[in-house]
Write an enzyme that holds these catalytic residues in place. Sequence first.
Site, PDB file in Angstrom:
ATOM      1  N   GLU A  39      -2.869   3.322 -19.390  1.00  0.00           N
ATOM      2  CA  GLU A  39      -1.493   2.819 -19.314  1.00  0.00           C
ATOM      3  C   GLU A  39      -0.604   3.670 -20.211  1.00  0.00           C
ATOM      4  O   GLU A  39      -0.921   3.900 -21.372  1.00  0.00           O
ATOM      5  CB  GLU A  39      -1.443   1.356 -19.733  1.00  0.00           C
ATOM      6  CG  GLU A  39      -0.054   0.786 -19.966  1.00  0.00           C
ATOM      7  CD  GLU A  39       0.881   0.961 -18.778  1.00  0.00           C
ATOM      8  OE1 GLU A  39       2.060   1.330 -19.005  1.00  0.00           O
ATOM      9  OE2 GLU A  39       0.447   0.749 -17.627  1.00  0.00           O
ATOM     10  N   GLY A  53       6.487 -13.318  -7.341  1.00  0.00           N
ATOM     11  CA  GLY A  53       6.047 -14.478  -6.582  1.00  0.00           C
ATOM     12  C   GLY A  53       4.622 -14.235  -6.129  1.00  0.00           C
ATOM     13  O   GLY A  53       4.300 -13.152  -5.626  1.00  0.00           O
ATOM     14  N   ARG A 112       6.555 -11.677 -14.747  1.00  0.00           N
ATOM     15  CA  ARG A 112       5.573 -10.603 -14.565  1.00  0.00           C
ATOM     16  C   ARG A 112       4.777 -10.407 -15.852  1.00  0.00           C
ATOM     17  O   ARG A 112       3.578 -10.131 -15.823  1.00  0.00           O
ATOM     18  CB  ARG A 112       6.291  -9.309 -14.181  1.00  0.00           C
ATOM     19  CG  ARG A 112       5.368  -8.149 -13.882  1.00  0.00           C
ATOM     20  CD  ARG A 112       6.152  -6.940 -13.393  1.00  0.00           C
ATOM     21  NE  ARG A 112       5.279  -5.846 -13.015  1.00  0.00           N
ATOM     22  CZ  ARG A 112       4.819  -4.923 -13.848  1.00  0.00           C
ATOM     23  NH1 ARG A 112       5.169  -4.967 -15.141  1.00  0.00           N
ATOM     24  NH2 ARG A 112       4.026  -3.954 -13.418  1.00  0.00           N
ATOM     25  N   TYR A 220      23.324 -16.259   1.126  1.00  0.00           N
ATOM     26  CA  TYR A 220      23.649 -15.105   1.953  1.00  0.00           C
ATOM     27  C   TYR A 220      25.112 -14.735   1.716  1.00  0.00           C
ATOM     28  O   TYR A 220      26.020 -15.427   2.172  1.00  0.00           O
ATOM     29  CB  TYR A 220      23.463 -15.432   3.431  1.00  0.00           C
ATOM     30  CG  TYR A 220      22.040 -15.671   3.876  1.00  0.00           C
ATOM     31  CD1 TYR A 220      21.473 -14.882   4.868  1.00  0.00           C
ATOM     32  CD2 TYR A 220      21.266 -16.686   3.326  1.00  0.00           C
ATOM     33  CE1 TYR A 220      20.176 -15.090   5.302  1.00  0.00           C
ATOM     34  CE2 TYR A 220      19.968 -16.906   3.746  1.00  0.00           C
ATOM     35  CZ  TYR A 220      19.426 -16.113   4.734  1.00  0.00           C
ATOM     36  OH  TYR A 220      18.134 -16.330   5.153  1.00  0.00           O
ATOM     37  N   ASP A 312       2.883  -0.028  -5.103  1.00  0.00           N
ATOM     38  CA  ASP A 312       4.202   0.608  -5.006  1.00  0.00           C
ATOM     39  C   ASP A 312       4.127   2.128  -4.958  1.00  0.00           C
ATOM     40  O   ASP A 312       5.085   2.785  -4.553  1.00  0.00           O
ATOM     41  CB  ASP A 312       5.077   0.191  -6.192  1.00  0.00           C
ATOM     42  CG  ASP A 312       5.587  -1.235  -6.078  1.00  0.00           C
ATOM     43  OD1 ASP A 312       5.344  -1.877  -5.037  1.00  0.00           O
ATOM     44  OD2 ASP A 312       6.235  -1.714  -7.034  1.00  0.00           O
ATOM     45  N   ALA A 325       3.996  -7.330  -4.806  1.00  0.00           N
ATOM     46  CA  ALA A 325       2.773  -7.485  -5.598  1.00  0.00           C
ATOM     47  C   ALA A 325       1.621  -7.985  -4.744  1.00  0.00           C
ATOM     48  O   ALA A 325       0.472  -7.555  -4.916  1.00  0.00           O
ATOM     49  CB  ALA A 325       3.024  -8.439  -6.761  1.00  0.00           C
TER      50      ALA A 325
END
Length: 476
Positions: A39, A53, A112, A220, A312, A325
Site C-alpha cells: 500500500e 454501499g 469506506r 433528480y 477500478d 466496490a
Amino acid sequence: MEEGMEAPKFKVIIVGGSIAGLTLAHSLSQANIDHVVLEKRASIAPQEGAFIGVWPNGAQILDQLGLYHSLEKLTAPLSRMHLSFPDGYSFSSLLPKTIHEIFKYPIVSLDRQKVLEILFQNYPNKEKIITNQRVSEVRLLGDSASVVTEDGSVFQGDLIVGADGVHSRIRSEMWRLADELHPGMITPQERQTLTVEYACVFGISRAIPGLRSGEHINHYGDKFCVITFHGKDGRVFWFIIQKLDRVYTYPNAPRYSPNDAAELCDKIQDVIIWRDITVGDLWKTKLVSSMTALEEGLFETWSLNRIVILGDSVHKMTPNIGQGANTAIEDVAVLASLINRVVHADALHKPSESCIETMLQKYKTLRYERAKSTYERSRFGARFHTRDNWLKALVGRYVFQYVGGLIENRTSKTLAGGNVIDFLPRPHRLETGCVTRLPKGQGRPQQQWTLLWVSSLVLFLFLPWLRSYLPSATFW
C-alpha cells in the site's frame, strides 16, 4: 523433487490496500496461498469522506470470508427509497426491501474507512500488509516477476495483481511492458478509454431530523442529482453528482479543492431533496466531505504475462447504482478461485508461465460481459439521474413511478448471477435463497415494458405542451 525438499511456494504480490486488494488477501489466506499487500499510503484506512454501499452480490462473498457480520452490525439495512424532482413532485418505493427479500442480504452503506478497518483488523497475517510502498517499476523475469518500490525495496513473486484503483500504477507498467514486448497491443483508443463527464461531492453528515435510518433519497435535478443513504444512528451518507460542461479524456481531467465543493453546495443549497430537507442541510451538518472528478471506462486489456488488474483499475463507473466496490469484489472471487485451482493442481511444481497466462485469460472471459453490463447500467444511471436529455427527464418524472416491477427486474438482473469463491462454502443464509439466480417469476415484466414504451410515445406526442410544465429548459 528430492525427498525432504519443500515444494516451491507460489506467491502473489497484491498492489493496493484497497477493498479489492484486502478482500483478495483474505481469499488467498483461506486458500493457503502466499501473498503480500503493498500500500502506497502510510495508513490502510484513512478518512477521506468516502463511503460505499454493500449490495447482495458483494455481501455474499464477504460472508463467505467471515467478514460480513462485522459490517452488517454497523449499519441500518435499507428498506425504503424516496424519489423527488425539481417541480416538487415525489414518490416512495419499497424496492430496497424487495431486494432484501429476494436476495437475503440488505443494501447497506457505511464509511469506506470502516470497511477497510474491518478487512484489516480481521486479517490473520498483518505483517503481510506493508504500507509506505509506492510502486515505481514492474519487472518480468521469465519464471517470476518483481515489483520495485520508491524506497528501493524489491518484492518478487509469481503473479502481480493491480488493485490500485483508477490511477493504477500497475496498469501503467503493464502498458509500458506491452509496448516493449508486443508493440501495438495497447491501442490509442484503449489509452483514451477513461473519460470524465461528471464531478462528485461525497459527504458524511450527522443525523438530520426528518431523515430516517434505513431510508434513501434520490433527487433528480437538471444536470445534477443528490443521493443520500441514512445509516445507523441517523448517520447520513450522501453524494452530489454534477454534469460538466464538456467531456474530458483521462488524465486531463479537472482537479477539485474543498473550496470547489463548498461553491457547488452553496450554489444549490436551497434545492429541496425531500419534504423540507435541502442540500444546505446536508452541507451544514457534514462531518467530512471531498470532491473529485468521476472517471468512466472499461478497458480491454486485463492482463499481460504475469500481471493482472481488477476493480477500478480495469472498470471504473460512477456511484449511481452502487456497484463499483461490489463489482471489484466479484473480480476477486473469480480471480482467487482460478488462482486456487492452478496452484493446487500440482503439489510439486508451481504453475508455468503459459498456465498463468491461460488462467488470466479465463479470468477476463468469466468476468468481462458481466462487468460490461454493470458498467453500462451505471453509465445510464448517471445520465438518467441527472436528466441529461428531455426523454430521460420525461420518463423519470412521468413514467418511472408506474413501472416499479421493471425497475425491480433491472436491479435484480444486475445482482443475479454474481460470482462467488468456488473453494469456500456457501453462506448459511443462502440455503433459502440464492444471489446467483433470479427467483422463479422474476425477470419477465412484459406488461410494464409495454407501459414504458407506450407512455414514452405519448409523452413524445405531447412534448410541446409538457415543456411548459417542466422547471428547466436547459436540456431542450
